[in-house]
Design an enzyme around this catalytic site. Structure first.
Site, PDB file in Angstrom:
ATOM      1  N   ARG A   1       0.829  -1.209   0.000  1.00 47.65           N
ATOM      2  CA  ARG A   1       0.000   0.000   0.000  1.00 47.65           C
ATOM      3  C   ARG A   1       0.874   1.275   0.000  1.00 47.65           C
ATOM      4  O   ARG A   1       0.960   1.979  -0.991  1.00 47.65           O
ATOM      5  CB  ARG A   1      -0.936  -0.027   1.225  1.00 47.65           C
ATOM      6  CG  ARG A   1      -2.075   0.981   1.173  1.00 47.65           C
ATOM      7  CD  ARG A   1      -1.692   2.400   1.525  1.00 47.65           C
ATOM      8  NE  ARG A   1      -1.078   2.534   2.835  1.00 47.65           N
ATOM      9  CZ  ARG A   1      -0.503   3.660   3.253  1.00 47.65           C
ATOM     10  NH1 ARG A   1      -0.474   4.727   2.487  1.00 47.65           N
ATOM     11  NH2 ARG A   1       0.067   3.716   4.432  1.00 47.65           N
TER      12      ARG A   1
ATOM     13  N   HIS B   1       5.135   4.403  12.753  1.00 48.30           N
ATOM     14  CA  HIS B   1       5.163   4.328  11.281  1.00 48.30           C
ATOM     15  C   HIS B   1       6.154   5.397  10.839  1.00 48.30           C
ATOM     16  O   HIS B   1       5.824   6.588  10.829  1.00 48.30           O
ATOM     17  CB  HIS B   1       3.740   4.600  10.761  1.00 48.30           C
ATOM     18  CG  HIS B   1       3.583   4.705   9.274  1.00 48.30           C
ATOM     19  ND1 HIS B   1       2.905   3.768   8.521  1.00 48.30           N
ATOM     20  CD2 HIS B   1       3.983   5.657   8.383  1.00 48.30           C
ATOM     21  CE1 HIS B   1       2.880   4.144   7.243  1.00 48.30           C
ATOM     22  NE2 HIS B   1       3.529   5.301   7.137  1.00 48.30           N
TER      23      HIS B   1
ATOM     24  N   HIS C   1       8.789   6.963   8.181  1.00 45.01           N
ATOM     25  CA  HIS C   1       9.451   7.079   6.883  1.00 45.01           C
ATOM     26  C   HIS C   1      10.918   7.400   7.155  1.00 45.01           C
ATOM     27  O   HIS C   1      11.254   7.987   8.190  1.00 45.01           O
ATOM     28  CB  HIS C   1       8.751   8.149   6.034  1.00 45.01           C
ATOM     29  CG  HIS C   1       7.442   7.655   5.490  1.00 45.01           C
ATOM     30  ND1 HIS C   1       7.302   7.177   4.212  1.00 45.01           N
ATOM     31  CD2 HIS C   1       6.233   7.494   6.082  1.00 45.01           C
ATOM     32  CE1 HIS C   1       6.052   6.761   4.026  1.00 45.01           C
ATOM     33  NE2 HIS C   1       5.382   6.949   5.156  1.00 45.01           N
TER      34      HIS C   1
ATOM     35  N   CYS D   1       4.413   9.336   0.139  1.00 47.31           N
ATOM     36  CA  CYS D   1       3.021   9.748   0.063  1.00 47.31           C
ATOM     37  C   CYS D   1       2.909  10.742  -1.077  1.00 47.31           C
ATOM     38  O   CYS D   1       3.680  11.694  -1.154  1.00 47.31           O
ATOM     39  CB  CYS D   1       2.571  10.387   1.380  1.00 47.31           C
ATOM     40  SG  CYS D   1       0.914  11.079   1.268  1.00 47.31           S
TER      41      CYS D   1
HETATM   42  P1  HMG Z   1     -13.155  14.405  -1.974  1.00 49.20           P
HETATM   43  O1  HMG Z   1     -13.001  14.892  -3.373  1.00 49.20           O
HETATM   44  O2  HMG Z   1     -13.185  15.435  -0.885  1.00 49.20           O
HETATM   45  O3  HMG Z   1     -14.426  13.446  -1.849  1.00 49.20           O
HETATM   46  O4  HMG Z   1     -11.984  13.379  -1.684  1.00 49.20           O
HETATM   47  P2  HMG Z   1     -15.933  13.662  -2.134  1.00 49.20           P
HETATM   48  O5  HMG Z   1     -16.671  12.869  -1.114  1.00 49.20           O
HETATM   49  O6  HMG Z   1     -16.272  15.116  -2.328  1.00 49.20           O
HETATM   50  O7  HMG Z   1     -16.124  12.925  -3.554  1.00 49.20           O
HETATM   51  C1  HMG Z   1     -15.560  13.411  -4.778  1.00 49.20           C
HETATM   52  C2  HMG Z   1     -15.445  12.290  -5.792  1.00 49.20           C
HETATM   53  O8  HMG Z   1     -14.584  11.242  -5.293  1.00 49.20           O
HETATM   54  C3  HMG Z   1     -16.769  11.605  -6.095  1.00 49.20           C
HETATM   55  O9  HMG Z   1     -16.665  11.115  -7.422  1.00 49.20           O
HETATM   56  C4  HMG Z   1     -16.763  10.443  -5.153  1.00 49.20           C
HETATM   57  O10 HMG Z   1     -17.586   9.403  -5.584  1.00 49.20           O
HETATM   58  C5  HMG Z   1     -15.305  10.026  -5.192  1.00 49.20           C
HETATM   59  P3  HMG Z   1     -17.246  11.933  -8.678  1.00 49.20           P
HETATM   60  O11 HMG Z   1     -18.693  12.143  -8.346  1.00 49.20           O
HETATM   61  O12 HMG Z   1     -16.480  13.215  -8.785  1.00 49.20           O
HETATM   62  O13 HMG Z   1     -16.987  11.001  -9.843  1.00 49.20           O
HETATM   63  N1  HMG Z   1     -14.874   9.330  -3.966  1.00 49.20           N
HETATM   64  C6  HMG Z   1     -14.316   8.103  -3.924  1.00 49.20           C
HETATM   65  N2  HMG Z   1     -13.989   7.236  -4.898  1.00 49.20           N
HETATM   66  C7  HMG Z   1     -13.449   6.064  -4.515  1.00 49.20           C
HETATM   67  N3  HMG Z   1     -13.182   5.747  -3.230  1.00 49.20           N
HETATM   68  C8  HMG Z   1     -13.493   6.593  -2.241  1.00 49.20           C
HETATM   69  C9  HMG Z   1     -14.077   7.830  -2.576  1.00 49.20           C
HETATM   70  N4  HMG Z   1     -14.491   8.886  -1.833  1.00 49.20           N
HETATM   71  C10 HMG Z   1     -14.971   9.784  -2.689  1.00 49.20           C
HETATM   72  N5  HMG Z   1     -13.218   6.248  -0.969  1.00 49.20           N
HETATM   73  C11 HMG Z   1     -10.919  11.543  -0.563  1.00 49.20           C
HETATM   74  C12 HMG Z   1     -11.819  12.761  -0.428  1.00 49.20           C
HETATM   75  C13 HMG Z   1     -10.477  11.102   0.809  1.00 49.20           C
HETATM   76  C14 HMG Z   1     -11.709  10.436  -1.244  1.00 49.20           C
HETATM   77  C15 HMG Z   1      -9.723  11.930  -1.441  1.00 49.20           C
HETATM   78  O14 HMG Z   1      -9.128  13.059  -0.901  1.00 49.20           O
HETATM   79  C16 HMG Z   1      -8.705  10.823  -1.568  1.00 49.20           C
HETATM   80  O15 HMG Z   1      -8.971   9.760  -2.113  1.00 49.20           O
HETATM   81  N6  HMG Z   1      -7.465  11.066  -1.090  1.00 49.20           N
HETATM   82  C17 HMG Z   1      -6.410  10.094  -1.206  1.00 49.20           C
HETATM   83  C18 HMG Z   1      -5.585  10.143   0.004  1.00 49.20           C
HETATM   84  C19 HMG Z   1      -4.546   9.051  -0.029  1.00 49.20           C
HETATM   85  O16 HMG Z   1      -4.809   7.915  -0.408  1.00 49.20           O
HETATM   86  N7  HMG Z   1      -3.317   9.425   0.409  1.00 49.20           N
HETATM   87  C20 HMG Z   1      -2.268   8.484   0.541  1.00 49.20           C
HETATM   88  C21 HMG Z   1      -2.498   7.533   1.693  1.00 49.20           C
HETATM   89  S1  HMG Z   1      -2.243   8.289   3.295  1.00 49.20           S
HETATM   90  C22 HMG Z   1      -0.577   8.084   3.596  1.00 49.20           C
HETATM   91  O17 HMG Z   1       0.158   7.643   2.743  1.00 49.20           O
HETATM   92  C23 HMG Z   1      -0.077   8.391   4.976  1.00 49.20           C
HETATM   93  C24 HMG Z   1       0.151   7.139   5.833  1.00 49.20           C
HETATM   94  O18 HMG Z   1       1.065   6.257   5.219  1.00 49.20           O
HETATM   95  C25 HMG Z   1       0.695   7.533   7.210  1.00 49.20           C
HETATM   96  C26 HMG Z   1       1.899   8.474   7.088  1.00 49.20           C
HETATM   97  O19 HMG Z   1       2.931   8.090   6.547  1.00 49.20           O
HETATM   98  O20 HMG Z   1       1.719   9.606   7.524  1.00 49.20           O
HETATM   99  C27 HMG Z   1      -1.162   6.366   6.063  1.00 49.20           C
HETATM  100 MG    MG Z   2       3.156   6.429   5.238  1.00 41.22          MG
END
Ligand code: HMG
Ligand code: MG
Length: 302
Positions: free
Chosen positions: A15, A207, A209, A240
């Site tokens: 992931r 966690h 990095h 990220c």
């Molecule tokens: P948003 O645009 O605010 O969401 O995104 P929304 O509810 O307004 O929806 C907008 C559109 O997104 C709609 O589609 C929804 O259906 C769709 P449209 O009508 O425009 O076609 N949508 C989704 N589609 C699929 N799956 C979903 C989903 N939710 C809404 N779950 C959202 C909010 C959170 C979805 C967006 O900002 C997002 O996907 N962000 C990605 C964040 C991410 O994955 N970041 C990397 C992982 S975190 C990380 O790496 C840190 C970690 O490792 C810890 C660390 O190291 O710190 C964990």
């Molecule tokens: Mg991370």
């Protein structure tokens, strides 16, 4: 303090690692990586994310990857679910654990999940409730727990606040995440202490990095506090997409090598883990970003 006698590692490579790759990684290769990790003895694997494919196209095959895994009994497969849409999409994949991911920094919360910290908690609450009702374990990630790419240094009381909010909505476990790898041992201990005000030592993990090469030191500093659960990423994969310049998590191989040297049990076969790291690194056409992995591979060919 006596170090823990056993450590649990969640490999987040499939992931956190593969979400950050520029080139396409087919579902089949992701599944192959998960299989190699479970063969190496990993009991916890963070497989994928049910997030917006517009935001993170690398994870668009989440359902396909989950469906392709030949599950091994005793292994916990987790997935990221930022909102109800993600949780509902994840359900048919039967995750053993879901991860909600918030941040200690407002700016990072906005960049990563497009909402404020307070709004993120509102989005997580129904996810936590629904997961708990189905008996699914919920982990919460607290990103930017020591430093933020947009706000700079983060004070421990910000971590404490997010830990408190996560506790209030019923998140079982929190991870203290150094998203951009700027933490140093005492700062990481302070962030851990802040989260420990609301979570028990058995419900907290690190966690880290490794962007600035501090992750093993931060792991040892956390071990000294009794923290016994860590995320790590095979071959040091990761980063990220919303934290530019941040490199991968500490390599699982390096953590396991250190823990073995400390006489701490992990249940992981280091040689097989190195094979898993080589498998994905060969696919990505690069060397594993793990010092221990590289040393072991050199010795083998040597
Ligand atoms: P948003 O645009 O605010 O969401 O995104 P929304 O509810 O307004 O929806 C907008 C559109 O997104 C709609 O589609 C929804 O259906 C769709 P449209 O009508 O425009 O076609 N949508 C989704 N589609 C699929 N799956 C979903 C989903 N939710 C809404 N779950 C959202 C909010 C959170 C979805 C967006 O900002 C997002 O996907 N962000 C990605 C964040 C991410 O994955 N970041 C990397 C992982 S975190 C990380 O790496 C840190 C970690 O490792 C810890 C660390 O190291 O710190 C964990
Ligand atoms: Mg991370």
């Amino acid at each position: 303090m006596k170090l823990p006698s056993r450590v649990k590692i969640v490999d987040v490579g499939p992931r956190d690692g593969l979400q950050n790759e520029k080139g396409h990684v087919p579902a089949e290769v992701k599944i192959g990586l998960v299989h190699r990790l479970q063969d190496a003895g990993l009991k916890d694997i963070e497989v994928t994310s049910f997030v917006s494919p517009k935001w993170v196209p690398q994870m668009a095959d989440a359902a396909e990857v989950m469906a392709g895994i030949q599950r091994k009994p005793g292994v916990r497969y987790s997935v990221l679910t930022p909102n109800m849409k993600g949780f509902e999409a994840a359900l048919s994949s039967r995750p053993d654990e879901v991860v909600v991911f918030g941040a200690a920094s407002e700016a990072f919360s906005q960049k990563n999940i497009n909402c404020s910290i307070a709004e993120s908690i509102e989005r997580f609450a129904p996810v936590v409730e629904a997961a708990r009702a189905k008996g699914i374990h919920v982990r919460g990630a607290i990103s930017t727990a020591v430093g933020c790419p947009y706000e700079g240094e983060i004070a421990p009381d910000r971590v404490e606040l997010v830990a408190k909010l996560m506790k209030q909505i019923g998140v079982h476990h929190v991870g203290v995440c150094d998203t951009i790898g700027v933490g140093t041992p005492r700062k990481v201990q302070a962030a851990m202490e802040a989260a420990l005000k609301h979570y028990d030592i058995d419900d907290i993990s690190g966690h880290f990095h490794d962007t600035y090469g501090q992750a093993l030191g931060n792991t040892l500093a956390s071990l000294e506090m009794g923290v016994w659960q860590y995320d790590a990423s095979v071959a040091g994969l990761g980063g990220c997409p919303y934290a530019k310049g941040a490199t991968g998590n500490v390599a699982t191989e390096d953590v396991v090598f250190m823990l073995q040297g400390l006489g701490i049990e992990t249940g992981i076969d280091l040689d097989k883990l190195v094979d898993a790291g080589k498998y994905i690194s060969d696919f990505l056409q690069r060397k594993p970003n793990s010092r221990a992995g590289t040393a072991i591979l050199n010795k083998r060919s040597g």
